[in-house]
Design a protein around this motif. Structure first.
Motif, PDB file in Angstrom:
ATOM      1  N   THR A  58       0.858  -1.180   0.000  1.00 31.26           N
ATOM      2  CA  THR A  58       0.000   0.000   0.000  1.00 31.26           C
ATOM      3  C   THR A  58       0.903   1.241   0.000  1.00 31.26           C
ATOM      4  O   THR A  58       2.101   1.149   0.321  1.00 31.26           O
ATOM      5  N   GLU A  60       0.958   3.517   2.222  1.00 31.11           N
ATOM      6  CA  GLU A  60       1.444   3.657   3.600  1.00 31.11           C
ATOM      7  C   GLU A  60       2.609   2.715   3.858  1.00 31.11           C
ATOM      8  O   GLU A  60       3.587   3.077   4.523  1.00 31.11           O
ATOM      9  N   THR A  64       6.589   3.661   4.875  1.00 32.79           N
ATOM     10  CA  THR A  64       7.321   3.062   5.997  1.00 32.79           C
ATOM     11  C   THR A  64       8.595   2.387   5.510  1.00 32.79           C
ATOM     12  O   THR A  64       9.662   2.546   6.108  1.00 32.79           O
TER      13      THR A  64
END
Length: 151
Positions: A58, A60, A64
């Motif tokens: 994703t 996100e 990260t």
């Protein structure tokens, strides 16, 4: 009275032992010493999450992993293990394969961001190591993950 003043004065002094706000030496608020495993966990994040039956990253997760790659490139002395995990639904075999795909996609992403592949191992745990146990999406979504373990 003099004894009382001496005791109060002694209690009000802060010893000069370089203990920061975390109580773990000069580390700053909550992040651990620079380059430590604790700093990685707190400042960067050690896990990314996946949607149901997916090994696609994703946005996100990519954000990260970008932070992880930057940290890992800065502190090249660490080896890492990428653990692939799945939720409890499905067969053991299916979830081992899904966890392997998840850990593999994370390895490939980190390597594409400059992390030396020789420093990385991966392993699938399938559904064998859940972090949350319940028969609900709130638990399943926490278990669909890849975790970067700094060694």
């Amino acid at each position: 009275m003099l004894l009382f003043i001496v005791v109060i004065a002694a209690c009000s002094r802060t010893p000069n032992n370089n203990v920061g706000m975390t109580g773990v030496g000069n580390t700053g608020p909550g992040g651990g010493a620079p380059g430590s495993q604790q700093e990685f966990l707190v400042s960067v994040g050690d896990r990314v999450f996946f949607t149901t039956d997916s090994s696609s990253l994703t946005p996100e997760a990519m954000a990260t992993l970008d932070k992880q790659a930057q940290w890992l490139n800065q502190y090249a002395n660490y080896r890492i293990l990428i653990e692939g995990h799945a939720d409890e639904r499905g067969t053991r075999e299916y979830n081992i394969a899904l966890g392997a795909r998840r850990s593999s996609i994370v390895v490939n992403y980190l390597v594409s961001r400059g992390v030396n592949a020789q420093r990385i191992q991966s392993k699938s745990f399938g559904k064998e190591r859940p972090v949350a146990i319940c028969n609900d999406i709130s638990c399943w979504s926490q278990n669909r993950r890849a975790v970067t373990v700094v060694q």
